[in-house]
Design a protein around this motif. Structure first.
Motif, PDB file in Angstrom:
ATOM      1  N   VAL A  12       0.856  -1.178   0.000  1.00  0.00           N
ATOM      2  CA  VAL A  12       0.000   0.000   0.000  1.00  0.00           C
ATOM      3  C   VAL A  12       0.897   1.234   0.000  1.00  0.00           C
ATOM      4  CG1 VAL A  12      -1.693   1.324   1.309  1.00  0.00           C
ATOM      5  CG2 VAL A  12      -1.889  -1.175   1.178  1.00  0.00           C
ATOM      6  N   PRO A  13       0.687   2.154  -0.945  1.00  0.00           N
ATOM      7  CA  PRO A  13       1.526   3.347  -1.005  1.00  0.00           C
ATOM      8  C   PRO A  13       1.462   4.166   0.286  1.00  0.00           C
ATOM      9  CG  PRO A  13       0.195   3.135  -2.984  1.00  0.00           C
ATOM     10  CD  PRO A  13      -0.305   2.115  -2.009  1.00  0.00           C
ATOM     11  N   VAL A  14       2.550   4.820   0.617  1.00  0.00           N
ATOM     12  CA  VAL A  14       2.613   5.666   1.797  1.00  0.00           C
ATOM     13  C   VAL A  14       1.542   6.743   1.704  1.00  0.00           C
ATOM     14  CG1 VAL A  14       4.059   7.308   3.064  1.00  0.00           C
ATOM     15  CG2 VAL A  14       5.084   5.247   2.094  1.00  0.00           C
ATOM     16  N   GLY A  15       0.825   6.959   2.795  1.00  0.00           N
ATOM     17  CA  GLY A  15      -0.205   7.990   2.841  1.00  0.00           C
ATOM     18  C   GLY A  15      -1.560   7.545   2.336  1.00  0.00           C
ATOM     19  N   VAL A  16      -1.676   6.314   1.856  1.00  0.00           N
ATOM     20  CA  VAL A  16      -2.947   5.806   1.351  1.00  0.00           C
ATOM     21  C   VAL A  16      -3.612   4.971   2.439  1.00  0.00           C
ATOM     22  CG1 VAL A  16      -4.024   4.268  -0.338  1.00  0.00           C
ATOM     23  CG2 VAL A  16      -2.188   5.812  -1.036  1.00  0.00           C
ATOM     24  N   ASP A  17      -4.867   5.253   2.718  1.00  0.00           N
ATOM     25  CA  ASP A  17      -5.641   4.482   3.686  1.00  0.00           C
ATOM     26  C   ASP A  17      -6.540   3.528   2.916  1.00  0.00           C
ATOM     27  OD1 ASP A  17      -7.252   3.412   5.625  1.00  0.00           O
ATOM     28  OD2 ASP A  17      -7.881   5.347   6.468  1.00  0.00           O
ATOM     29  N   PRO A  18      -6.207   2.239   2.872  1.00  0.00           N
ATOM     30  CA  PRO A  18      -7.009   1.291   2.099  1.00  0.00           C
ATOM     31  C   PRO A  18      -8.377   1.009   2.713  1.00  0.00           C
ATOM     32  CG  PRO A  18      -5.312   0.130   3.293  1.00  0.00           C
ATOM     33  CD  PRO A  18      -5.062   1.594   3.516  1.00  0.00           C
ATOM     34  N   ASN A  19      -8.642   1.617   3.886  1.00  0.00           N
ATOM     35  CA  ASN A  19      -9.934   1.437   4.550  1.00  0.00           C
ATOM     36  C   ASN A  19     -10.856   2.628   4.340  1.00  0.00           C
ATOM     37  OD1 ASN A  19      -9.230  -1.107   5.791  1.00  0.00           O
ATOM     38  ND2 ASN A  19      -7.794   0.110   6.991  1.00  0.00           N
ATOM     39  N   ARG A  20     -10.386   3.626   3.591  1.00  0.00           N
ATOM     40  CA  ARG A  20     -11.180   4.823   3.310  1.00  0.00           C
ATOM     41  C   ARG A  20     -11.315   4.948   1.798  1.00  0.00           C
ATOM     42  NH1 ARG A  20      -9.669  11.048   4.153  1.00  0.00           N
ATOM     43  NH2 ARG A  20     -11.773  11.852   3.973  1.00  0.00           N
ATOM     44  N   ALA A  21     -12.541   5.070   1.323  1.00  0.00           N
ATOM     45  CA  ALA A  21     -12.789   5.129  -0.119  1.00  0.00           C
ATOM     46  C   ALA A  21     -12.197   6.391  -0.740  1.00  0.00           C
ATOM     47  CB  ALA A  21     -14.286   5.077  -0.389  1.00  0.00           C
ATOM     48  N   SER A  22     -11.796   6.255  -1.980  1.00  0.00           N
ATOM     49  CA  SER A  22     -11.304   7.368  -2.788  1.00  0.00           C
ATOM     50  C   SER A  22     -12.150   7.404  -4.059  1.00  0.00           C
ATOM     51  CB  SER A  22      -9.836   7.131  -3.156  1.00  0.00           C
ATOM     52  OG  SER A  22      -9.482   7.877  -4.298  1.00  0.00           O
ATOM     53  N   ILE A  23     -12.651   8.569  -4.437  1.00  0.00           N
ATOM     54  CA  ILE A  23     -13.489   8.658  -5.637  1.00  0.00           C
ATOM     55  C   ILE A  23     -12.725   8.206  -6.879  1.00  0.00           C
ATOM     56  CG2 ILE A  23     -13.025  11.092  -6.118  1.00  0.00           C
ATOM     57  CD1 ILE A  23     -16.353   9.143  -6.559  1.00  0.00           C
ATOM     58  N   ALA A  24     -11.424   8.456  -6.919  1.00  0.00           N
ATOM     59  CA  ALA A  24     -10.627   8.009  -8.068  1.00  0.00           C
ATOM     60  C   ALA A  24     -10.602   6.481  -8.140  1.00  0.00           C
ATOM     61  CB  ALA A  24      -9.203   8.560  -7.970  1.00  0.00           C
ATOM     62  N   ARG A  25     -10.488   5.828  -6.995  1.00  0.00           N
ATOM     63  CA  ARG A  25     -10.471   4.358  -6.991  1.00  0.00           C
ATOM     64  C   ARG A  25     -11.869   3.794  -7.245  1.00  0.00           C
ATOM     65  NH1 ARG A  25      -7.240   4.859  -1.903  1.00  0.00           N
ATOM     66  NH2 ARG A  25      -9.132   4.059  -0.942  1.00  0.00           N
ATOM     67  N   VAL A  26     -12.925   4.492  -6.802  1.00  0.00           N
ATOM     68  CA  VAL A  26     -14.294   4.047  -7.087  1.00  0.00           C
ATOM     69  C   VAL A  26     -14.528   4.093  -8.596  1.00  0.00           C
ATOM     70  CG1 VAL A  26     -16.754   4.564  -6.769  1.00  0.00           C
ATOM     71  CG2 VAL A  26     -15.180   4.718  -4.811  1.00  0.00           C
ATOM     72  N   TYR A  27     -14.069   5.172  -9.237  1.00  0.00           N
ATOM     73  CA  TYR A  27     -14.180   5.306 -10.695  1.00  0.00           C
ATOM     74  C   TYR A  27     -13.401   4.183 -11.377  1.00  0.00           C
ATOM     75  CZ  TYR A  27     -13.829   7.537 -15.324  1.00  0.00           C
ATOM     76  OH  TYR A  27     -13.871   7.813 -16.662  1.00  0.00           O
ATOM     77  N   ASP A  28     -12.199   3.896 -10.872  1.00  0.00           N
ATOM     78  CA  ASP A  28     -11.390   2.807 -11.409  1.00  0.00           C
ATOM     79  C   ASP A  28     -12.148   1.482 -11.301  1.00  0.00           C
ATOM     80  OD1 ASP A  28      -8.693   1.641 -12.272  1.00  0.00           O
ATOM     81  OD2 ASP A  28      -9.054   0.597 -10.375  1.00  0.00           O
ATOM     82  N   ALA A  29     -12.794   1.255 -10.168  1.00  0.00           N
ATOM     83  CA  ALA A  29     -13.567   0.024  -9.976  1.00  0.00           C
ATOM     84  C   ALA A  29     -14.728  -0.042 -10.965  1.00  0.00           C
ATOM     85  CB  ALA A  29     -14.082  -0.066  -8.541  1.00  0.00           C
TER      86      ALA A  29
END
Length: 116
Positions: A12-29
């Motif tokens: 997991v990249p530094v500063g990224v919380d894999p337990n909190r949604a990101s709109i960019a990652r939701v779009y990716d999904a």
């Protein structure tokens, strides 16, 4: 919910919380990408319960980008682009589309999401 795309905590990249949604990652999904976590897919699922066409909207947006870039790079011959709110890399990115028509085309990507 697990997926073959879940990323190991060790990468997991530094500063990224894999337990909190990101709109960019939701779009990716929504585009079927691999750069998202279970929490992002849960948000996508919730959005799809409210508006079942969310994934189709994401694809319509991506297809619009392709049509615009085909016109600008292929017909108008613009070679420099600024992609604001670019989100995460996904197939196909702005530079990939532009460079199909002009190998010298360049793109600067800008986003305010630290994940991006």
């Amino acid at each position: 919910m697990t997926s073959p795309y879940d990323i190991s905590p060790s990468v997991v990249p530094v500063g990224v919380d894999p337990n909190r949604a990101s709109i960019a990652r939701v779009y990716d999904a929504a585009l079927g990408g691999k750069t998202n976590y279970a929490v992002d897919r849960e948000v996508l699922d919730a959005a799809m319960r409210v508006h079942p066409g969310v994934a189709e909207l994401a694809w319509a947006n991506r297809n619009f980008l392709t049509r615009v870039m085909r016109h600008l790079a292929g017909h108008v011959k613009i070679r420099q682009y600024l992609d604001c709110g670019s989100g995460l890399p996904t197939a196909e990115n702005t530079h990939q589309i532009a460079q199909r028509f002009d190998r010298s085309a360049s793109v600067v990507y800008v986003d305010n999401d630290p994940v991006v």
